[in-house]
Design an enzyme around this catalytic site. Structure first.
Site, PDB file in Angstrom:
ATOM      1  N   HIS A   1       0.845  -1.209   0.000  1.00 21.53           N
ATOM      2  CA  HIS A   1       0.000   0.000   0.000  1.00 21.53           C
ATOM      3  C   HIS A   1       0.876   1.253   0.000  1.00 21.53           C
ATOM      4  O   HIS A   1       1.830   1.369   0.752  1.00 21.53           O
ATOM      5  CB  HIS A   1      -0.996   0.006   1.159  1.00 21.53           C
ATOM      6  CG  HIS A   1      -0.427   0.059   2.539  1.00 21.53           C
ATOM      7  ND1 HIS A   1      -0.087   1.237   3.164  1.00 21.53           N
ATOM      8  CD2 HIS A   1      -0.145  -0.913   3.434  1.00 21.53           C
ATOM      9  CE1 HIS A   1       0.351   0.996   4.379  1.00 21.53           C
ATOM     10  NE2 HIS A   1       0.352  -0.315   4.571  1.00 21.53           N
TER      11      HIS A   1
ATOM     12  N   ASP B   1       6.275   1.050   6.690  1.00 17.33           N
ATOM     13  CA  ASP B   1       4.860   0.725   6.506  1.00 17.33           C
ATOM     14  C   ASP B   1       4.206   1.779   5.614  1.00 17.33           C
ATOM     15  O   ASP B   1       3.725   2.784   6.116  1.00 17.33           O
ATOM     16  CB  ASP B   1       4.178   0.675   7.876  1.00 17.33           C
ATOM     17  CG  ASP B   1       2.727   0.278   7.824  1.00 17.33           C
ATOM     18  OD1 ASP B   1       2.315  -0.334   6.824  1.00 17.33           O
ATOM     19  OD2 ASP B   1       1.997   0.583   8.790  1.00 17.33           O
TER      20      ASP B   1
ATOM     21  N   GLU C   1      -4.955   1.946   2.423  1.00 14.58           N
ATOM     22  CA  GLU C   1      -5.025   0.761   3.276  1.00 14.58           C
ATOM     23  C   GLU C   1      -5.185   1.137   4.735  1.00 14.58           C
ATOM     24  O   GLU C   1      -5.910   0.481   5.487  1.00 14.58           O
ATOM     25  CB  GLU C   1      -3.765  -0.095   3.085  1.00 14.58           C
ATOM     26  CG  GLU C   1      -3.806  -1.450   3.799  1.00 14.58           C
ATOM     27  CD  GLU C   1      -3.260  -1.427   5.214  1.00 14.58           C
ATOM     28  OE1 GLU C   1      -3.422  -2.431   5.927  1.00 14.58           O
ATOM     29  OE2 GLU C   1      -2.681  -0.390   5.639  1.00 14.58           O
ATOM     30  N   GLU C   2      -4.503   2.206   5.165  1.00 18.05           N
ATOM     31  CA  GLU C   2      -4.426   2.506   6.580  1.00 18.05           C
ATOM     32  C   GLU C   2      -5.752   2.907   7.205  1.00 18.05           C
ATOM     33  O   GLU C   2      -6.047   2.525   8.335  1.00 18.05           O
ATOM     34  CB  GLU C   2      -3.397   3.619   6.834  1.00 18.05           C
ATOM     35  CG  GLU C   2      -1.951   3.230   6.539  1.00 18.05           C
ATOM     36  CD  GLU C   2      -1.392   2.197   7.503  1.00 18.05           C
ATOM     37  OE1 GLU C   2      -2.152   1.657   8.325  1.00 18.05           O
ATOM     38  OE2 GLU C   2      -0.196   1.929   7.437  1.00 18.05           O
TER      39      GLU C   2
ATOM     40  N   ASP D   1       3.545  -6.301   3.105  1.00 18.95           N
ATOM     41  CA  ASP D   1       3.168  -5.257   4.056  1.00 18.95           C
ATOM     42  C   ASP D   1       3.550  -5.686   5.469  1.00 18.95           C
ATOM     43  O   ASP D   1       2.753  -5.599   6.400  1.00 18.95           O
ATOM     44  CB  ASP D   1       1.661  -4.972   3.976  1.00 18.95           C
ATOM     45  CG  ASP D   1       1.240  -3.800   4.867  1.00 18.95           C
ATOM     46  OD1 ASP D   1       2.116  -3.008   5.253  1.00 18.95           O
ATOM     47  OD2 ASP D   1       0.040  -3.689   5.174  1.00 18.95           O
TER      48      ASP D   1
ATOM     49  N   HIS E   1       3.429   2.827  12.598  1.00 19.84           N
ATOM     50  CA  HIS E   1       2.487   3.927  12.848  1.00 19.84           C
ATOM     51  C   HIS E   1       3.044   5.003  13.770  1.00 19.84           C
ATOM     52  O   HIS E   1       2.287   5.686  14.454  1.00 19.84           O
ATOM     53  CB  HIS E   1       1.172   3.395  13.440  1.00 19.84           C
ATOM     54  CG  HIS E   1       0.411   2.485  12.532  1.00 19.84           C
ATOM     55  ND1 HIS E   1      -0.802   1.919  12.880  1.00 19.84           N
ATOM     56  CD2 HIS E   1       0.685   2.034  11.277  1.00 19.84           C
ATOM     57  CE1 HIS E   1      -1.239   1.166  11.894  1.00 19.84           C
ATOM     58  NE2 HIS E   1      -0.345   1.222  10.899  1.00 19.84           N
TER      59      HIS E   1
END
Length: 508
Positions: free
Chosen positions: A335, A347, A381-382, A407, A477
């Site tokens: 992503h 990420d 995606e997130e 991912d 994140h």
């Protein structure tokens, strides 16, 4: 941060140079931080032996040593096709010392920064990846329109106001509502999500702090503990709202912290009031727990978050057309969006560059498979999975023979997880010797990913690329997810493993 193996004798000087480089960049501490808890080891999982590597050489530019890896030729079962064995040898050799994907990731990270859905940076990054894939000679390069959520973080502040005055480090959870000015309340610290319903009406008008620790990484099983810990982030706000709480602060979903908060999406339950939700650092969650244990504790919270109308985005797509069955497709991808904290290199910028470089490697070696290999860089995606659902809506009726998602970060390559039947798993496990030279010979049950989930629900064989995940959730994140954490050797070998698996699945 890296490993080097130095021979004796004539390489003494090189050894000293490497030792100096390592001394400047100590490896990550293994000391548990802030009440992270260990888990009992499960049954041992076979681990590929470490591959010998050559002398590390620190070059201008990267913060990590770029190793010229020397890998053994895999021991291959005689029944595997000679063309696959040759492809494995050539891709393994091509990955040795390769830096193209790593350099491109650095360019994307530095030029565009974070890539949150709805941001101009995401759209510029998507356009840039399309140009990169055109330059690599891929075909049918295009952007397919996707409408995505547009959540904006705004200014965030939090502090303890009683019995002491002290600032707290927070990140609003993705999609949270704002506080519409400062919000002050007494905190109640709970150790689990289940305690919210148990406390019930006692939480009315309070700020609930969910201080649930995430387990330390289990190296034997490669289990991060994330699935057990993440419900406080996804469901905590709605569960607390049901009993009348005014806001939720969660302990960041990570097992290790240097006072770094971790964000992630909150999921509001339909028909339940939406209350502000933010993540605390592990250190600050523990501070609040200690203070509240001694007596009444108040916090003031201000979140400037707001949700704007949906924005136009897109999936970035390109192909290597199959030589015999071009209408049958193997998807590889990750992503392209990220949270708005670091630059999203782990990420999932690394996964996107692995997919792009995997296709580039096949093109460079002239390996044209029977079926089409399609690179898909999914958007959103997130905080919505809009890209995954848009791709499925546009292409779900096409014949997909497999889909592989990258991912899981950029750790040292270990192998793949397979989300198919036991028979499909056994068939793919037979290919494991081809991946040994890349360190990616572990083929295990359980794989896939969020973006290929809609395809897998239709019965498409889904795989997940599985690098070592021992440090992934230290960065996940958070503001620490930046390019300097990316090892060029890991990225190249993961990309080669992805290329090889895609080639095999498109050939067989």
């Amino acid at each position: 941060m890296t490993r080097s193996s130095v021979a004796s004798g004539g390489l003494v000087l090189a050894s000293l140079l490497v030792a100096g480089a390592v001394a400047c960049r100590p490896g990550p501490s293994t000391t548990p931080v802030v009440r992270a808890i260990a888990v009992e080891a499960g049954p041992p999982v076979p681990v590929a032996p470490p591959q010998p590597v050559g002398v590390g050489v620190v070059r201008d530019g990267p913060l990590l040593p770029a190793r010229e890896a020397t890998v053994p030729r895999p021991v291959v079962h005689a029944e595997l096709p000679a063309a696959w064995v040759e492809a494995a040898d050539r891709l393994t050799a091509l990955a040795n010392g390769r830096r193209r994907g790593w350099e491109r990731l650095g360019e994307m990270a530095d030029r565009f920064g974070h890539r949150l859905s709805g941001s101009p940076a995401l759209e510029r990054a998507i356009d840039w990846t399309l140009e990169v894939m055109r330059k690599d000679g891929l075909v049918n390069v295009r952007r397919e329109k996707v409408m995505v959520p547009h959540w904006v973080r705004g200014v965030e502040r939090a502090r303890v106001v009683a019995p002491i005055d002290r600032p707290l480090v927070i990140l609003g959870l993705g999609g949270t509502v704002g506080t519409k000015g400062p919000l002050r309340g007494e905190v109640v610290v709970l150790e689990s999500l289940a305690q919210v319903a148990e406390k019930g009406a006692a939480l009315r008008g309070k700020i609930v702090v969910l201080n649930t620790p995430m387990a330390l990484f289990n190296h034997a099983t490669q289990d991060s503990g994330y699935r057990d810990a993440v419900p406080i982030r996804t469901s905590g706000a709605s569960e607390a709202a049901k009993v009348g709480a005014k806001a939720v602060l969660i302990r960041s979903v990570t097992a290790s912290s240097l006072r770094t908060p971790h964000t992630g999406a909150v999921r509001y339950t339909e028909g339940v009031a939406k209350i502000p939700a933010a993540a605390l650092t592990l250190e600050d969650a523990e501070l609040l727990a200690r203070l509240a244990a001694r007596g009444p504790t108040q916090v003031e919270l201000s979140l400037g978050a707001r949700t704007l109308p949906d924005a136009v985005s897109g999936n970035a797509i390109a192909e290597i057309r199959g030589r015999e069955l071009p209408d049958e497709v193997v998807v590889i991808g990750g992503h392209i969006d990220s949270w708005d904290t670091g630059d999203g290199s782990t990420d999932d910028g690394s996964g996107c560059m692995m997919a792009i470089d995997a296709a580039a490697m096949l093109r460079e070696l002239g390996l044209v498979p029977r079926r089409t290999i399609r690179v898909v860089l999914f958007t959103n995606e997130e905080n919505g999975l809009r890209g995954a659902h848009a791709y499925h809506a546009a292409h779900g009726k096409e014949k997909h023979v497999a889909a592989i998602e990258a991912d899981s970060g950029n750790g040292a390559p270990l192998g793949f997880g397979v989300g198919g039947t036991p028979e499909q798993l056994a068939a793919i496990q037979a290919y494991a010797p081809l991946f040994q030279g890349l360190g990616a010979g572990q083929i295990t049950a359980g794989g896939g990913g969020a973006d290929i989930g809609p395809l897998m629900q239709d019965g498409v064989l889904g795989l997940g690329l599985h690098p070592d995940g021992s440090t992934y959730f230290d960065l996940h994140h958070s503001p620490a997810d930046t390019f300097d954490k990316i090892d060029p050797d890991h990225l190249a070998r993961n990309a080669a493993a992805l290329a090889l698996m895609a080639f095999i699945l498109a050939e067989r």
